[in-house]
Design an enzyme around this catalytic site. Sequence first.
Site, PDB file in Angstrom:
ATOM      1  NE  ARG A  95      -1.982   8.924  -4.607  1.00  0.00           N
ATOM      2  CZ  ARG A  95      -0.713   9.082  -4.206  1.00  0.00           C
ATOM      3  NH1 ARG A  95       0.018   8.027  -3.868  1.00  0.00           N
ATOM      4  NH2 ARG A  95      -0.200  10.293  -4.148  1.00  0.00           N
ATOM      5  CG  LEU A 103      -2.011  -1.013   1.363  1.00  0.00           C
ATOM      6  CD1 LEU A 103      -2.705  -0.887   2.706  1.00  0.00           C
ATOM      7  CD2 LEU A 103      -3.010  -0.891   0.226  1.00  0.00           C
ATOM      8  CG  ASP A 104       0.525   4.337  -2.925  1.00  0.00           C
ATOM      9  OD1 ASP A 104       1.337   3.501  -3.369  1.00  0.00           O
ATOM     10  OD2 ASP A 104      -0.294   4.948  -3.637  1.00  0.00           O
ATOM     11  CE  LYS A 105       5.872   8.309   4.948  1.00  0.00           C
ATOM     12  NZ  LYS A 105       7.048   9.216   4.863  1.00  0.00           N
ATOM     13  CB  THR A 123      -2.914   4.087   0.833  1.00  0.00           C
ATOM     14  OG1 THR A 123      -2.819   4.959  -0.281  1.00  0.00           O
ATOM     15  CG2 THR A 123      -4.206   3.281   0.737  1.00  0.00           C
TER      16      THR A 123
END
Length: 363
Positions: free
Chosen positions: A249, A146-148, A150
Site C-alpha cells: 500500500r 493479512l490486513d483487515k 485485504t
Amino acid sequence: MSGEARSFTVGDDDDGIRLDRWFHRHMADASFNIVSRWARTGQLRVDGKRVAPGDHIAAGQVIRVPPLEAPAPAAARPKKDRPPLSPEDEAFVQGLVLHRDRAAIVIDKPPGLATQGGTKTERHLDGLLDGLQFEAEGRPKLVHRLDKDTSGVLLLARSSGAAAYFSKAFSSRTARKLYWALVTGVPSIADGMIELPLAKQPGTGGEKMHVDEKEGSPARTRYRVVERAGNTAAWVELQPHTGRTHQLRVHMAAIGHPIVGDGKYGGQDAFLTGGVSRKMHLHARRLRVDHPGGGVLEVAAEPPAHFDESLTLLGFDRTLGDSMPFDQPKFSETPEGKKKAISAAAKARRKDRKGERRSRGSR
C-alpha cells in the site's frame, strides 16, 4: 516447562509489534506478569540487550527467552474456555477453506474480517479457528497475516511443528506471495521494482507507515502492469520481496499510484468515479511455499465480488492475470544471507587491518 533458555528470530509478520504482543501470539503460556518479571530481572533480552514488555521489535532481531517454569498446582489458574462457535460461524469459516491436508489449511480470507482481535475488533479470524479443527488435536495456528481490508490466500498450520516450519519459510522469505491490485493512474514502467525503505510514521502511534530514506527498514516490491483502463486505472500484479507492514500500500502510493479504495495512504486520489467500489482493491491471489511433508504447496484464491465487479466495469480481461512468475529470493535477502554477508565483511576488514599493520612494520 523448565530447561535452557531459548532463542527466537522475529519474523516479518511480527515486524514492529510490541514485545508483549509477540509473547501473546507465540508463547501464550508466558503471561504478562511473567514477561514483566523476566524483563525486570534482565533475563529477557533482544539482540543481547535488556528490554521492556512495551518495547517494539523488528524483523530479524533475536529474542532470548528464559526457561518457563511450570506453575505449582495450587497456583494454576483454571483455563478460560472460549465460547463454542455458533453453527452459522462454523459453517462460515469452513466455507472459506481452499485447501486442507495434515499440516496445513489454506483459506480465502474475505475483506473486512480482521486476522486477529484488537481495540474495538470483536469478530476476527483468530476467534473462529475452533471451527477449523476438524480431526486434528488442536485448533490451527496463524503463521502470517493479512490486513483487515485485504482479501485472499491465508495459510494456517495444523500443528506446532508445522507452524514452526511455515513460520521459518515466511521469516526466511522462501515463501512467496503474489497479489492483485487495482491502482489509480498507470505506472510509466510496465514491469519494475520499488525499493523504498519504510518506517513507522511519527505521531500515528505505529498505525501508519511512510517512506524513510534515513531510518527506514529496506523494502522491495516487484510489480507488473497487467492491463490499463486508459489513463484512469491499472490492474497490477504485486510481489513483495520483503514483508514490511502495509508495504504494498505504501509503495504504490509512494510512486503516485495508490491502491483503489486505500484512503489511508492515497487520500481522495485513491478513489475512482463511475460506480467503482470504494472498498480496498488488494487481493492475495497466490501463495507458494514448501510443504513440511515434501513438495510445494501452491494455492490461488478468486478475488472478492467488489474486485471482480470492478475488473468487469473497467473492461479488464480476466484471462490476462497470473502470468507473473514467482521470483526466487536472492541469497542476500534472506536472514541467513545477511548474517553471512556481515560476517564476510567483518572478516575482510580484519584482513585489511592486518595488512596495514604488516605494511607499517616493514617500513
